[in-house]
Scaffold this active site. Structure first.
Site, short mmCIF file in Angstrom:
data_model
loop_
_atom_site.label_atom_id
_atom_site.label_comp_id
_atom_site.label_asym_id
_atom_site.label_seq_id
_atom_site.Cartn_x
_atom_site.Cartn_y
_atom_site.Cartn_z
CD GLU A 158 0.30 -5.04 -2.89
OE1 GLU A 158 -0.08 -5.89 -3.70
OE2 GLU A 158 0.58 -5.30 -1.71
CD GLU A 311 -3.12 -3.96 1.01
OE1 GLU A 311 -2.76 -5.15 0.92
OE2 GLU A 311 -3.47 -3.30 0.02
CD GLU A 359 -7.66 -10.26 -2.59
OE1 GLU A 359 -6.42 -10.33 -2.70
OE2 GLU A 359 -8.29 -9.21 -2.40
CG HIS A 362 -7.01 -12.11 2.18
ND1 HIS A 362 -7.03 -11.27 3.28
CD2 HIS A 362 -5.75 -12.06 1.69
CE1 HIS A 362 -5.82 -10.73 3.43
NE2 HIS A 362 -5.03 -11.20 2.48
C1 GLA Z 1 -2.26 -6.99 -1.56
C2 GLA Z 1 -3.30 -6.09 -2.20
C3 GLA Z 1 -4.67 -6.24 -1.60
C4 GLA Z 1 -4.98 -7.69 -1.34
C5 GLA Z 1 -3.90 -8.29 -0.47
C6 GLA Z 1 -4.16 -9.72 -0.11
O1 GLA Z 1 -1.60 -6.44 -0.52
O2 GLA Z 1 -2.93 -4.75 -2.18
O3 GLA Z 1 -5.61 -5.69 -2.50
O4 GLA Z 1 -5.05 -8.38 -2.55
O5 GLA Z 1 -2.69 -8.23 -1.16
O6 GLA Z 1 -3.18 -10.22 0.76
#
Ligand code: GLA
Length: 663
Positions: A158, A311, A359, A362
């Protein structure tokens, strides 16, 4: 060029869809790894992404290399028939890099440093960062190039950093010199005679740092272009290294969904396959449309070829104010919806939910509740569904008659500062138009305004404030060649530098759309609606004088604009000078589509049921909780269940059917 096809349709083996996710086993004791792999096999996982955030493990001290743990993981996955998407770890440099080279740390607009302790603390402009990133990438690629588990490269993660610091000032000038050549040309493009901003020396040119009042919009626009390009340089450098070692393997980097930071068209052109991270809010009633829109956009960036969900979340994320889990069935629905919109790979962040770190709350495919947990049970079910669909779906295409034009440069030029209304939100308007199409079940792709549009019956421009000359010529030729065009308000107001076109909108475009004079813009307040006769408009209205021959299809009623066009048409070119309320926009676009010779995938569907055609298959996706019966135009076999249906089909809560017509 290698592609996703090579992985999903291997010669001599049945086609398949990729399924899996980010696996961060370095966060766990090694005893857990065998258990992970056992459960992956149970769930039908055939692809994992390794190493995304592992730089400090791989290179614990400058120049040191510790690959043993990764060797063992590569072997383990291979022994279990799971392919590896290997990531370069360069989105989170180890603390030693920032300590030894503070210039690798980015500065924000106010000059504050972004320190290590989180992630993405690197300056795209730092030579030291690029040197160290290249070195670890080189060694990683050299070591695993011949490993049989390796299937694909995932560069960084990202790309989204900005830098306003001194390193960035240096590369910004380099970028501007390449674009403009001379300072005179830059002064002209930026209109620096406004507010005495004329630059006399390149050394005076800085990133648009904190300032007293409104910044020069052309300066800000170029900074956004430059940031996208600098990050792309970082991507390319790593891509070229891994390509040298493994020219037969595809390379990607994961985009954020419909995000403004990268020029998505330019970036996609540099990838072998396009991948995206998708996180609609499970509580948002429009979450399913959001998922569809990301799918449509990503597929279009991939030139219509299959793409990859790199993702998504199996349950809750941890970065909203309130993070809701996905109710039972929703994860499966959105996973299969991505496949309907052309994805050949459905992956997650992340495989096993973390117990430590930012996270830890998450979700993962394997949540804290473990193997017996509901989330894992759904992980298993989705794996089985994808395994069933793979042979029928992988490699097939979604085709559409309708294209929505989108361009990041226009998005960047369209910032709220100094604009007629801060309420005009580029992404929100594109979403609203996509919603109209989604609700009308009109299949849609996205396109860049320079793309060849001739294959589309209908082209929509929800909101392209900036259109360069090539784009305007392209739109004109498209309509002259028999195409139907609908433009939303504020289309073609500015040229490539963000300079307002003569008359407030490009004259060629005005001629095309049947606008004689654009008199004044009348933006609307939050609680304001304008009566347009058969519907209400929101957000925006306009005082415009139609050209002779243009037809006012809907007129404003009452108020200052009484009688003036809310919807104007000039032959096959339409202009909508407000944002109609959702039902009205849906009806308007459906009517124009009908006239242009295209229509819904399937008629008579109950509300909340989406229909998508991919190849020969018909996907029906139920975005609601109450079971529904859907009329079918023939006899079909559901590839997920094997059941035959004639005339009607019942869809359960968040139900999906993937239908093949049978004699
Ligand atoms: C992004 C990142 C991941 C993670 C997700 C959490 O997409 O690429 O590493 O942090 O967010 O939603």
């Amino acid at each position: 060029m290698p592609s996703l096809d090579d992985l999903t349709r291997p010669p001599g083996r049945p086609p398949r869809l990729l399924y899996g996710g980010d696996w961060n086993p370095e966060q766990w004791p090694e005893e857990t790894w065998a258990e992970d792999v056992r459960l992956m096999r149970r769930a039908g996982v055939n692809s994992v992404t390794l190493g995304v955030f592992s730089w400090s493990r791989l290179e614990p001290a400058p120049g040191a290399r510790e690959f043993g743990w990764l060797d063992r993981l590569m072997d383990l996955t291979h022994e279990n028939g799971i392919g590896v998407v290997l990531a370069t770890p360069t989105s989170s440099p180890p603390p030693w890099l920032g300590r030894l080279h503070p210039e690798t740390l980015p500065r924000d607009e106010d000059g504050r440093t972004e320190w290590w302790g989180s992630r993405q603390h690197f300056s795209h402009s730092s030579e030291a960062y690029r040197r160290h990133a290249a070195a670890i990438t080189e060694d990683l690629a050299a070591r695993y190039a011949g490993h049989p588990a390796l299937t694909m490269w995932h560069i960084n993660n990202e790309y989204c950093t900005h830098d306003w610091g001194d390193e960035a000032a240096r590369t910004f000038r380099r970028w501007l010199k390449a674009r403009y050549g001379t300072l005179d040309a830059l002064n002209t493009a930026w209109g620096t005679d406004f507010w005495s901003q004329r630059y006399a020396d390149w050394a005076e040119v800085l990133p648009p740092r904190r300032a007293h009042y409104l910044k020069n919009p052309a300066h800000v626009l170029d900074f956004r272009r430059y940031t996208s390009d600098l990050l792309l340089e970082c991507y390319r450098a790593e891509r070229d290294i891994v390509r040298r070692h493994t020219p037969h393997l595809p390379v990607t980097t994961n985009f954020m969904p419909f995000w403004s930071g990268q020029d998505g068209w330019a970036w996609a052109a540099e990838e072998d396959l396009v991948s995206v991270d998708v996180y609609p809010d499970p509580r948002d009633p429009r979450g399913g449309q959001d998922n569809a829109m990301i799918g449509d956009l990503t597929r279009s960036q991939a030139g219509g070829r299959p793409w990859m969900v790199m993702e998504q979340a199996a349950g809750a994320v941890n970065w909203r104010d309130v993070n809701h889990p996905k109710p039972p069935g929703l994860n499966r629905l959105w996973a299969l919806q991505a496949v309907a919109h052309g994805a050949d790979a459905v992956c997650y962040f992340q495989w096993r939910q973390s117990r430590q770190g930012a996270e830890r709350f998450h979700s993962g495919m394997l949540g804290h509740a473990g193997e017996r947990g509901r989330v894992f049970q759904e992980t298993v079910r989705i794996g089985a569904d994808l395994a069933r669909l793979g042979p029928h779906v992988a490699g097939s295409r979604v085709t559409t008659d309708i294209a929505v034009l989108h361009d990041w440069h226009s998005w960047w030029a369209d910032g709220p500062d100094g604009a007629p209304s801060r309420r005009v939100d580029h992404a929100g308007i594109v979403r609203a138009w996509h919603r109209a199409l989604f609700d009308a079940r009109l299949p849609v792709s996205f396109a860049h305004p320079h793309h060849d549009l001739t294959g589309h019956r209908l082209v929509l421009v929800p909101h392209l404030h900036l259109l360069d000359d090539t784009a305007i010529d392209n739109l004109t030729a498209y309509v002259q060649g028999g195409g139907t065009l609908v433009c939303g308000f504020l289309t073609g107001v500015a040229d490539q530098d963000g300079r307002v076109r003569p008359g407030g909108m490009d004259p060629r475009l005005r001629a095309l759309l049947g606008i004689d004079l654009l008199q004044e813009w009348w933006p609307l307040d939050e609680d304001e609606r304008v009566d347009c006769g058969t519907f209400h408009g929101t957000l925006w209205s306009e005082e415009l004088t139609p050209a002779a021959g243009a037809e006012t299809v809907a007129a404003y009623r009452g108020g200052e604009l009484d009688g003036l066009p809310a919807v104007l048409r000039n032959g096959r070119a339409w202009y909508v000078s407000t944002l109609p309320e959702p039902d009205a926009l849906r009806e308007l676009l459906a009517a124009v589509a009908r006239e242009a010779g295209t229509g819904a995938v399937l008629d008579g569907l109950p509300e909340g049921v989406e229909a998508v055609r991919r190849g020969e298959l018909l996907f029906l996706l139920h975005h609601g909780r109450d079971p529904l019966t859907v009329p079918l135009p023939g006899r079909y076999r559901d590839l997920l269940t094997g059941a035959l249906s004639t005339g009607t089909l019942t869809l359960e809560r968040y139900g999906v059917a993937v239908l093949e017509e049978t004699p």
